[in-house]
Design a protein around this motif. Structure first.
Motif, PDB file in Angstrom:
ATOM      1  N   ALA A   1      31.472  43.939  37.330  1.00 54.04           N
ATOM      2  CA  ALA A   1      32.147  44.180  38.612  1.00 54.04           C
ATOM      3  C   ALA A   1      32.229  42.895  39.425  1.00 54.04           C
ATOM      4  O   ALA A   1      33.262  42.597  40.052  1.00 54.04           O
ATOM      5  CB  ALA A   1      31.401  45.263  39.392  1.00 54.04           C
ATOM      6  N   ARG A   2      31.150  42.089  39.429  1.00 51.21           N
ATOM      7  CA  ARG A   2      31.145  40.833  40.173  1.00 51.21           C
ATOM      8  C   ARG A   2      32.166  39.851  39.610  1.00 51.21           C
ATOM      9  O   ARG A   2      32.924  39.224  40.359  1.00 51.21           O
ATOM     10  CB  ARG A   2      29.750  40.222  40.138  1.00 51.21           C
ATOM     11  CG  ARG A   2      29.642  38.907  40.905  1.00 51.21           C
ATOM     12  CD  ARG A   2      28.246  38.350  40.899  1.00 51.21           C
ATOM     13  NE  ARG A   2      27.844  37.883  39.574  1.00 51.21           N
ATOM     14  CZ  ARG A   2      26.890  38.435  38.837  1.00 51.21           C
ATOM     15  NH1 ARG A   2      26.241  39.504  39.268  1.00 51.21           N
ATOM     16  NH2 ARG A   2      26.567  37.936  37.646  1.00 51.21           N
ATOM     17  N   GLN A   3      32.201  39.741  38.281  1.00 53.85           N
ATOM     18  CA  GLN A   3      33.139  38.805  37.665  1.00 53.85           C
ATOM     19  C   GLN A   3      34.586  39.251  37.842  1.00 53.85           C
ATOM     20  O   GLN A   3      35.476  38.429  38.072  1.00 53.85           O
ATOM     21  CB  GLN A   3      32.796  38.665  36.181  1.00 53.85           C
ATOM     22  CG  GLN A   3      31.445  38.003  35.926  1.00 53.85           C
ATOM     23  CD  GLN A   3      31.003  38.080  34.478  1.00 53.85           C
ATOM     24  OE1 GLN A   3      31.624  38.775  33.671  1.00 53.85           O
ATOM     25  NE2 GLN A   3      29.925  37.373  34.139  1.00 53.85           N
ATOM     26  N   THR A   4      34.822  40.549  37.773  1.00 50.30           N
ATOM     27  CA  THR A   4      36.177  41.066  37.989  1.00 50.30           C
ATOM     28  C   THR A   4      36.638  40.815  39.414  1.00 50.30           C
ATOM     29  O   THR A   4      37.776  40.411  39.653  1.00 50.30           O
ATOM     30  CB  THR A   4      36.226  42.572  37.681  1.00 50.30           C
ATOM     31  OG1 THR A   4      35.832  42.794  36.330  1.00 50.30           O
ATOM     32  CG2 THR A   4      37.633  43.124  37.891  1.00 50.30           C
ATOM     33  N   ALA A   5      35.736  41.043  40.373  1.00 50.86           N
ATOM     34  CA  ALA A   5      36.085  40.813  41.783  1.00 50.86           C
ATOM     35  C   ALA A   5      36.423  39.342  42.027  1.00 50.86           C
ATOM     36  O   ALA A   5      37.383  39.024  42.751  1.00 50.86           O
ATOM     37  CB  ALA A   5      34.935  41.251  42.684  1.00 50.86           C
ATOM     38  N   LEU A   6      35.642  38.431  41.441  1.00 52.17           N
ATOM     39  CA  LEU A   6      35.916  37.008  41.602  1.00 52.17           C
ATOM     40  C   LEU A   6      37.247  36.623  40.966  1.00 52.17           C
ATOM     41  O   LEU A   6      38.025  35.833  41.541  1.00 52.17           O
ATOM     42  CB  LEU A   6      34.787  36.188  40.971  1.00 52.17           C
ATOM     43  CG  LEU A   6      33.526  35.981  41.815  1.00 52.17           C
ATOM     44  CD1 LEU A   6      32.450  35.275  41.004  1.00 52.17           C
ATOM     45  CD2 LEU A   6      33.841  35.192  43.075  1.00 52.17           C
ATOM     46  N   ALA A   7      37.556  37.188  39.794  1.00 49.21           N
ATOM     47  CA  ALA A   7      38.815  36.874  39.122  1.00 49.21           C
ATOM     48  C   ALA A   7      40.008  37.375  39.942  1.00 49.21           C
ATOM     49  O   ALA A   7      41.015  36.666  40.096  1.00 49.21           O
ATOM     50  CB  ALA A   7      38.827  37.493  37.723  1.00 49.21           C
ATOM     51  N   VAL A   8      39.904  38.584  40.484  1.00 48.40           N
ATOM     52  CA  VAL A   8      40.992  39.133  41.316  1.00 48.40           C
ATOM     53  C   VAL A   8      41.173  38.296  42.574  1.00 48.40           C
ATOM     54  O   VAL A   8      42.302  37.987  42.982  1.00 48.40           O
ATOM     55  CB  VAL A   8      40.703  40.606  41.661  1.00 48.40           C
ATOM     56  CG1 VAL A   8      41.700  41.122  42.695  1.00 48.40           C
ATOM     57  CG2 VAL A   8      40.754  41.470  40.411  1.00 48.40           C
ATOM     58  N   PHE A   9      40.051  37.914  43.198  1.00 47.82           N
ATOM     59  CA  PHE A   9      40.131  37.096  44.408  1.00 47.82           C
ATOM     60  C   PHE A   9      40.818  35.775  44.129  1.00 47.82           C
ATOM     61  O   PHE A   9      41.658  35.308  44.912  1.00 47.82           O
ATOM     62  CB  PHE A   9      38.736  36.848  44.974  1.00 47.82           C
ATOM     63  CG  PHE A   9      38.701  35.821  46.066  1.00 47.82           C
ATOM     64  CD1 PHE A   9      39.099  36.136  47.356  1.00 47.82           C
ATOM     65  CD2 PHE A   9      38.284  34.520  45.811  1.00 47.82           C
ATOM     66  CE1 PHE A   9      39.081  35.188  48.366  1.00 47.82           C
ATOM     67  CE2 PHE A   9      38.267  33.568  46.807  1.00 47.82           C
ATOM     68  CZ  PHE A   9      38.665  33.903  48.089  1.00 47.82           C
ATOM     69  N   LEU A  10      40.465  35.128  43.017  1.00 44.00           N
ATOM     70  CA  LEU A  10      41.080  33.845  42.673  1.00 44.00           C
ATOM     71  C   LEU A  10      42.583  33.993  42.438  1.00 44.00           C
ATOM     72  O   LEU A  10      43.376  33.145  42.859  1.00 44.00           O
ATOM     73  CB  LEU A  10      40.401  33.262  41.435  1.00 44.00           C
ATOM     74  CG  LEU A  10      39.050  32.582  41.678  1.00 44.00           C
ATOM     75  CD1 LEU A  10      38.376  32.258  40.359  1.00 44.00           C
ATOM     76  CD2 LEU A  10      39.230  31.319  42.507  1.00 44.00           C
ATOM     77  N   CYS A  11      42.981  35.073  41.781  1.00 44.81           N
ATOM     78  CA  CYS A  11      44.417  35.305  41.548  1.00 44.81           C
ATOM     79  C   CYS A  11      45.156  35.476  42.873  1.00 44.81           C
ATOM     80  O   CYS A  11      46.235  34.899  43.080  1.00 44.81           O
ATOM     81  CB  CYS A  11      44.612  36.528  40.667  1.00 44.81           C
ATOM     82  SG  CYS A  11      44.081  36.305  38.952  1.00 44.81           S
ATOM     83  N   LEU A  12      44.594  36.276  43.780  1.00 45.92           N
ATOM     84  CA  LEU A  12      45.229  36.484  45.081  1.00 45.92           C
ATOM     85  C   LEU A  12      45.272  35.194  45.890  1.00 45.92           C
ATOM     86  O   LEU A  12      46.271  34.896  46.567  1.00 45.92           O
ATOM     87  CB  LEU A  12      44.471  37.562  45.866  1.00 45.92           C
ATOM     88  CG  LEU A  12      44.535  38.987  45.293  1.00 45.92           C
ATOM     89  CD1 LEU A  12      43.646  39.922  46.098  1.00 45.92           C
ATOM     90  CD2 LEU A  12      45.969  39.495  45.289  1.00 45.92           C
ATOM     91  N   ALA A  13      44.184  34.417  45.831  1.00 44.43           N
ATOM     92  CA  ALA A  13      44.127  33.169  46.593  1.00 44.43           C
ATOM     93  C   ALA A  13      45.161  32.166  46.091  1.00 44.43           C
ATOM     94  O   ALA A  13      45.846  31.502  46.879  1.00 44.43           O
ATOM     95  CB  ALA A  13      42.720  32.572  46.517  1.00 44.43           C
ATOM     96  N   MET A  14      45.298  32.051  44.783  1.00 43.90           N
ATOM     97  CA  MET A  14      46.281  31.117  44.227  1.00 43.90           C
ATOM     98  C   MET A  14      47.714  31.578  44.523  1.00 43.90           C
ATOM     99  O   MET A  14      48.604  30.761  44.766  1.00 43.90           O
ATOM    100  CB  MET A  14      46.055  30.949  42.725  1.00 43.90           C
ATOM    101  CG  MET A  14      44.808  30.128  42.413  1.00 43.90           C
ATOM    102  SD  MET A  14      44.601  29.751  40.641  1.00 43.90           S
ATOM    103  CE  MET A  14      44.176  31.369  40.009  1.00 43.90           C
TER     104      MET A  14
END
Length: 367
Positions: A77-90
């Motif tokens: 869950a932590r890694q998925t949240a970080l990956a989604v956040f990075l996609c949205l940020a980029m």
């Protein structure tokens, strides 16, 4: 086989390190770019850069010497949240970069077309200025208005975001104001009406980070009527605070926003985007505007309006609700109690930096 098992066993730790490395690299890259002020106050730039560097360093042990471990629901869950956040940020960073490029192109197109159109684009609303071929001609006919009009300086692209306001005040709160449904560069070639080499009111800047300042008359007299130059955000703030000492006649620069519903009522919107912290936290402040000449304005035009305030009466109190949502950035707020009545309109040749960063409580206003 043993190496394959070991590699799989250390994969959770490696993925954690990769997430940290990507997040740190993104933060450091954003802090080093001219787009940082779109999202955060530039004063936090060094803090963001340092935090990004620390995250990159923290990721190295997990990438170079990963420990064996098992996948767990919490870790996934932590890694998925970080990956989604990075996609949205980029995605947000790419959108900001495109917006900056579009603004540069719009500025170049506007300046080029305005240069070709010359002074024929200048419109006016009273009899005296209608007979004048240009703003300078109208002002030169006024006693004591012997003024020259130098070209405005080029406004450079902000390298570190908005400048700090010297006498800044907060814009209306999103929580207390009813809501209604452009690191660009800008260059203004507009001869500013009322420009004076030695104005009594001092200097005013055409945009943040400008390498030059132009001296303008902040109290021009047009057709025998004295006006006070201010920016739209300063006028909005005074009214939002319930102040009654706003200038009876004022001049401000703004962009035109039209909609069919307002067109049917003989009105347009004038708006400016006020940036207090960063562009992501900006407010799109607007006034319903009516009067001679507004019918000839086009959506997106930049104008200097000479006018006065009038309270919205029972017949037109619903006009703010007819305002379009706009394309952002910023939450659109239409003044719910007053409208601007135009006495004269000058279409500007090109545009300066579109955002407002400085808001003053008294004269000389930031304009």
């Amino acid at each position: 086989m043993s190496e394959t098992r070991d590699s799989f066993a250390t994969m959770p730790d490696r993925v954690d390190g990769l997430c940290l490395l990507c997040l740190g690299a993104f933060m450091a890259g954003l802090a080093s770019s001219n787009l940082y002020w779109y999202f955060l106050n530039p004063k936090f730039r060094h803090l963001t850069l340092a935090a990004g560097a620390v995250l990159c360093l923290a990721a190295l042990p997990q990438l170079l010497s990963p420990r064996a471990g098992r996948w767990s629901p919490a870790k996934l869950a932590r890694q998925t949240a970080l990956a989604v956040f990075l996609c949205l940020a980029m995605t947000a960073q790419n959108d900001a970069d495109r917006a900056a490029v579009q603004f540069v192109q719009l500025k170049a197109t506007t300046s080029s077309s305005a240069t070709n159109s010359g002074s024929s684009d200048i419109m006016t609303g009273d009899a005296d200025s209608t007979a004048s071929p240009s703003p300078s001609a109208a002002e030169d006919t006024t006693p004591g208005a012997d003024e020259t009009r130098p070209n405005a300086p080029t406004v450079e692209a902000p390298a570190t975001g908005p400048i700090s306001a010297r006498q800044a005040t907060k814009v209306p709160s999103r929580a207390t104001t009813a809501a209604t449904p452009n690191g660009p560069t800008g260059a203004s070639n507009e001869p500013l009406p009322g420009a004076d080499e030695t104005p009594p009111s001092g200097l005013t800047r055409l945009g943040p980070q400008s390498s030059d300042a132009t001296r303008v008359n902040l109290r021009p007299v047009v057709g025998g009527v004295p006006y006070v130059r201010l920016n739209l955000a300063e006028l909005y703030i005074m009214l939002d605070k319930g102040r009654k000492d706003y200038p009876p006649h004022f001049a401000l620069r703004a962009q035109v926003l039209r909609s069919p519903k307002l067109d049917a009522r003989g009105s347009v919107l004038l708006h400016r985007i006020a940036v207090v912290c960063c562009l992501a936290d900006s407010l799109d402040l607007r006034f319903v505007t009516a009067g001679p000449g507004v019918d000839g304005l086009r959506d997106g035009d930049w104008v200097e309006v000479y006018g006065r305030l009038e309270p919205l009466t029972a017949a037109n109190v619903g006009l703010p609700k007819l305002a379009p949502r706009g394309e952002g950035p910023g939450l659109g707020l239409v003044n719910p109690k007053f409208r601007i009545t135009v006495e004269r309109i000058d279409r500007l040749r090109g545009i300066d930096f579109p955002y407002v960063f400085e808001f003053r409580e008294k004269e000389p206003f930031a304009w």
